[in-house]
Design an enzyme around this catalytic site. Structure first.
Site, PDB file in Angstrom:
ATOM      1  N   HIS A 172     -19.155  -8.340  10.696  1.00 22.78           N
ATOM      2  CA  HIS A 172     -18.942  -7.097  10.571  1.00 22.78           C
ATOM      3  C   HIS A 172     -19.909  -6.576   9.128  1.00 22.78           C
ATOM      4  CE1 HIS A 172     -16.697  -4.637  13.252  1.00 22.78           C
ATOM      5  NE2 HIS A 172     -16.079  -3.887  12.083  1.00 22.78           N
ATOM      6  N   ASP A 176     -19.308   0.599   8.474  1.00 13.94           N
ATOM      7  CA  ASP A 176     -19.265   1.246   9.850  1.00 13.94           C
ATOM      8  C   ASP A 176     -20.510   1.259  10.780  1.00 13.94           C
ATOM      9  OD1 ASP A 176     -17.363   2.826  11.663  1.00 13.94           O
ATOM     10  OD2 ASP A 176     -18.667   4.450  11.411  1.00 13.94           O
ATOM     11  N   GLY A 177     -20.160   1.278  12.041  1.00 20.36           N
ATOM     12  CA  GLY A 177     -21.379   1.159  12.839  1.00 20.36           C
ATOM     13  C   GLY A 177     -21.818  -0.140  13.331  1.00 20.36           C
ATOM     14  N   ASN A 178     -20.993  -1.101  13.222  1.00 19.01           N
ATOM     15  CA  ASN A 178     -21.278  -2.512  13.486  1.00 19.01           C
ATOM     16  C   ASN A 178     -21.458  -2.750  15.134  1.00 19.01           C
ATOM     17  OD1 ASN A 178     -20.843  -4.152  10.820  1.00 19.01           O
ATOM     18  ND2 ASN A 178     -19.132  -2.883  10.901  1.00 19.01           N
ATOM     19  N   ARG A 180     -22.171  -0.640  17.518  1.00 18.39           N
ATOM     20  CA  ARG A 180     -23.358   0.222  17.727  1.00 18.39           C
ATOM     21  C   ARG A 180     -24.670  -0.634  17.231  1.00 18.39           C
ATOM     22  NH1 ARG A 180     -20.858   5.698  15.889  1.00 18.39           N
ATOM     23  NH2 ARG A 180     -19.850   4.127  14.504  1.00 18.39           N
ATOM     24  N   ARG A 183     -24.800  -3.751  19.469  1.00 16.49           N
ATOM     25  CA  ARG A 183     -24.920  -3.608  21.104  1.00 16.49           C
ATOM     26  C   ARG A 183     -26.497  -3.228  21.152  1.00 16.49           C
ATOM     27  NH1 ARG A 183     -19.613  -1.801  20.807  1.00 16.49           N
ATOM     28  NH2 ARG A 183     -20.223   0.344  20.509  1.00 16.49           N
TER      29      ARG A 183
END
Length: 248
Positions: A172, A176-178, A180, A183
């Site tokens: 991680h 934030d945004g891990n 997305r 993927r």
């Protein structure tokens, strides 16, 4: 299927360079941005996502629904991250590369800046995800480098990608945004390594989250979503005159 992946990659890059949004590039931009953001809590609909992609405007589907500015900012950021992924599609995975993806995703998000979240840099505070203990901030760079070194040394297939994704989520690396960034990495590495890519649909969010604890289960999910994405895109990629002679 290798021939199809080659054609998909070629077609994607041609349409991206020309900003042709009528084919596989436009379809994938919409599908990935909608589903990947929706998994993380976005309230924008498919139609609103498409409108934002094509016209840079968005309307409420219902007068009683309030559209959050963060949803628009992150949807736009995802479009930019996807473009950055295509620009770097043949590069190996590195910390510098994934930071560039995170920067495109998050640079327009006011809430992240207001919260003091690093944009385009690794996290500076501890975080958790679905009860999974993640890597302390001071260990992120070392763990990411170890993971990417491991990945580059192994055969590229859906099983390896499942392992990569699970370990990435455990680390991680960003505040934030891990999910997305993780993927988008999967999509990139499929095209880079001759694997037909896939989009994880929001409708399978619960199954996806459970699979993050089981490599075999996640690989099966990837294979299922791969079949769906191929079914939806092959006609956008393979000319009719070549379909009969295509090696599957």
């Amino acid at each position: 299927m290798e021939d199809e992946v080659k054609l998909l990659k070629e077609r994607m890059l041609i349409e991206f360079r020309k900003q042709d949004r009528s084919g596989v590039y436009g379809f994938t931009q919409r599908e990935m941005a909608y589903n990947s953001n929706r998994i993380e809590g976005s309230t924008l609909s498919k139609d609103q996502t498409a409108s934002l992609f094509y016209t840079r405007t968005v309307e409420s589907d219902d007068d009683s629904i309030i559209i959050r500015s963060k949803d628009i900012e992150e949807m736009t950021g995802h479009f930019l991250m996807f473009n950055e992924m295509l620009k770097t599609i043949d590069e190996p995975l590195t910390g510098k590369l994934i930071k560039s993806y995170h920067y495109r995703l998050k640079k327009l998000v006011f809430e992240d800046m207001a919260n003091g979240y690093p944009v385009g840099e690794y996290k500076n505070r501890a975080n958790i995800v679905s009860g999974i203990k993640t890597c302390p901030p001071e260990e992120v760079e070392e763990k990411i480098n170890e993971l990417f070194d491991w990945y580059e040394a192994h055969e590229k297939n859906l099983g390896t990608l499942a392992k990569l994704h699970i370990e990435y989520e455990k680390i991680h690396p960003f505040q934030d945004g891990n999910g997305r960034t993780g993927r988008i990495i999967l999509y990139k590495e499929c095209l880079r390594n001759g694997i037909y890519p896939f989009v994880i649909e929001d409708s399978r969010k619960v199954e996806y989250y459970h699979a993050l604890r089981d490599e075999g289960q996640l690989e099966k999910l990837f294979a299922s979503e791969q079949s769906i994405y191929r079914e939806n895109t092959v006609a956008l990629v393979v000319p009719v005159s070549r379909k009969n002679g295509m090696r599957m």
